[in-house]
Scaffold this active site. Structure first.
Site, PDB file in Angstrom:
ATOM      1  N   TYR A  13      -5.460 -24.978  18.868  1.00 45.02           N
ATOM      2  CA  TYR A  13      -5.536 -25.419  17.470  1.00 45.02           C
ATOM      3  C   TYR A  13      -6.009 -24.289  16.559  1.00 45.02           C
ATOM      4  O   TYR A  13      -6.110 -24.463  15.354  1.00 45.02           O
ATOM      5  CB  TYR A  13      -6.525 -26.590  17.357  1.00 45.02           C
ATOM      6  CG  TYR A  13      -7.883 -26.211  17.890  1.00 45.02           C
ATOM      7  CD1 TYR A  13      -8.807 -25.551  17.089  1.00 45.02           C
ATOM      8  CD2 TYR A  13      -8.220 -26.446  19.225  1.00 45.02           C
ATOM      9  CE1 TYR A  13     -10.042 -25.142  17.599  1.00 45.02           C
ATOM     10  CE2 TYR A  13      -9.428 -26.028  19.739  1.00 45.02           C
ATOM     11  CZ  TYR A  13     -10.332 -25.383  18.916  1.00 45.02           C
ATOM     12  OH  TYR A  13     -11.533 -24.962  19.415  1.00 45.02           O
ATOM     13  N   GLY A  14      -6.374 -23.146  17.167  1.00 48.91           N
ATOM     14  CA  GLY A  14      -7.018 -22.092  16.361  1.00 48.91           C
ATOM     15  C   GLY A  14      -6.249 -20.784  16.413  1.00 48.91           C
ATOM     16  O   GLY A  14      -5.041 -20.743  16.169  1.00 48.91           O
ATOM     17  N   THR A  15      -6.975 -19.736  16.782  1.00 45.22           N
ATOM     18  CA  THR A  15      -6.400 -18.388  16.738  1.00 45.22           C
ATOM     19  C   THR A  15      -5.338 -18.161  17.811  1.00 45.22           C
ATOM     20  O   THR A  15      -4.670 -17.124  17.791  1.00 45.22           O
ATOM     21  CB  THR A  15      -7.510 -17.340  16.926  1.00 45.22           C
ATOM     22  OG1 THR A  15      -8.144 -17.567  18.183  1.00 45.22           O
ATOM     23  CG2 THR A  15      -8.528 -17.419  15.805  1.00 45.22           C
ATOM     24  N   LEU A  16      -5.161 -19.111  18.728  1.00 44.11           N
ATOM     25  CA  LEU A  16      -4.137 -18.938  19.765  1.00 44.11           C
ATOM     26  C   LEU A  16      -2.761 -19.443  19.323  1.00 44.11           C
ATOM     27  O   LEU A  16      -1.765 -19.225  20.007  1.00 44.11           O
ATOM     28  CB  LEU A  16      -4.553 -19.664  21.054  1.00 44.11           C
ATOM     29  CG  LEU A  16      -5.645 -18.971  21.880  1.00 44.11           C
ATOM     30  CD1 LEU A  16      -6.192 -19.917  22.950  1.00 44.11           C
ATOM     31  CD2 LEU A  16      -5.104 -17.711  22.547  1.00 44.11           C
ATOM     32  N   GLU A  88     -12.327 -17.314  25.434  1.00 39.47           N
ATOM     33  CA  GLU A  88     -13.204 -18.298  24.782  1.00 39.47           C
ATOM     34  C   GLU A  88     -14.628 -18.231  25.346  1.00 39.47           C
ATOM     35  O   GLU A  88     -15.463 -19.032  24.974  1.00 39.47           O
ATOM     36  CB  GLU A  88     -12.644 -19.711  24.928  1.00 39.47           C
ATOM     37  CG  GLU A  88     -11.177 -19.872  24.525  1.00 39.47           C
ATOM     38  CD  GLU A  88     -10.871 -19.406  23.112  1.00 39.47           C
ATOM     39  OE1 GLU A  88     -11.805 -19.230  22.306  1.00 39.47           O
ATOM     40  OE2 GLU A  88      -9.690 -19.203  22.798  1.00 39.47           O
TER      41      GLU A  88
HETATM   42  N1  PCA Z   1      -8.887 -20.259  20.099  1.00 37.93           N
HETATM   43  C1  PCA Z   1      -8.715 -21.485  20.782  1.00 37.93           C
HETATM   44  C2  PCA Z   1      -9.957 -22.241  20.503  1.00 37.93           C
HETATM   45  C3  PCA Z   1     -10.447 -21.694  19.220  1.00 37.93           C
HETATM   46  C4  PCA Z   1      -9.690 -20.451  19.049  1.00 37.93           C
HETATM   47  O1  PCA Z   1      -9.722 -19.703  18.117  1.00 37.93           O
HETATM   48  C5  PCA Z   1      -7.511 -22.204  20.224  1.00 37.93           C
HETATM   49  O2  PCA Z   1      -6.731 -21.616  19.466  1.00 37.93           O
HETATM   50  O3  PCA Z   1      -7.322 -23.380  20.554  1.00 37.93           O
END
Ligand code: PCA
Length: 162
Positions: A13-16, A88
């Site tokens: 949900y984030g930077t991935l 992470e």
């Molecule tokens: N990376 C993981 C968790 C938070 C982040 O930045 C993601 O993208 O789900």
């Protein structure tokens, strides 16, 4: 669909996510393999905030607060799963758990289904994070740029400005 031993589903949900600063972790063949399965949304609401001076997206372990979160579902092999844990800093920083993820509606049949996926979340966080703007979808922006230097800092340092 053929399910291969040692593969896990992960909801990011984030930077991935595609187009976000850590997506290259999922596409690097040295890390292992990842297959994009589709977009999804958490069945449960969570607070998703951007915090610290590093502008890191945090999904906070307060189910029921916040909103349903949009993200992407990947199937990853053991090697890739290990790399994501490393990124992470699991289990010292992010924890992870399995959650039901609602898949995008299938246009022809108008059906969607819910599948179990791993997601990374933060259990021990300063309460102040809960007063930040809660997002339904994360994007890195020039106003709040993600700063990966946090990877070199200690957990205490990361929270020191919250
Ligand atoms: N990376 C993981 C968790 C938070 C982040 O930045 C993601 O993208 O789900």
């Amino acid at each position: 669909m053929l399910r291969m031993a040692g593969w896990r589903r992960v909801f990011v949900y984030g930077t991935l996510k595609k187009g976000e600063p850590n997506h290259h972790w999922l596409t690097s063949e040295e890390n292992g393999q990842a297959r994009f399965l589709g977009k999804g949304t958490t069945a449960v609401k969570f607070p998703l905030v951007v915090g610290t001076r590093y502008n890191i997206p945090f999904l906070l372990a307060r189910p029921g607060e916040g909103t349903h979160i949009d993200g992407e579902i990947y199937e990853v092999d053991d090697s890739m799963f290990g790399k994501l844990d490393q990124l992470e800093d699991y289990p010292d920083y992010y924890d992870r758990e399995e959650q039901q993820i609602q898949t995008e509606q299938n246009e022809s049949s108008c059906t969607s289904r819910s599948i179990q996926c791993w997601l990374y979340l933060i259990r021990n966080f300063p309460e102040k994070l809960l007063s930040k703007k809660m997002l339904s979808s994360y994007h890195n922006t020039p106003e709040q740029p993600y700063n990966e230097n946090y990877l070199e800092s200690t957990p205490e340092d990361i929270w020191s400005d919250e």
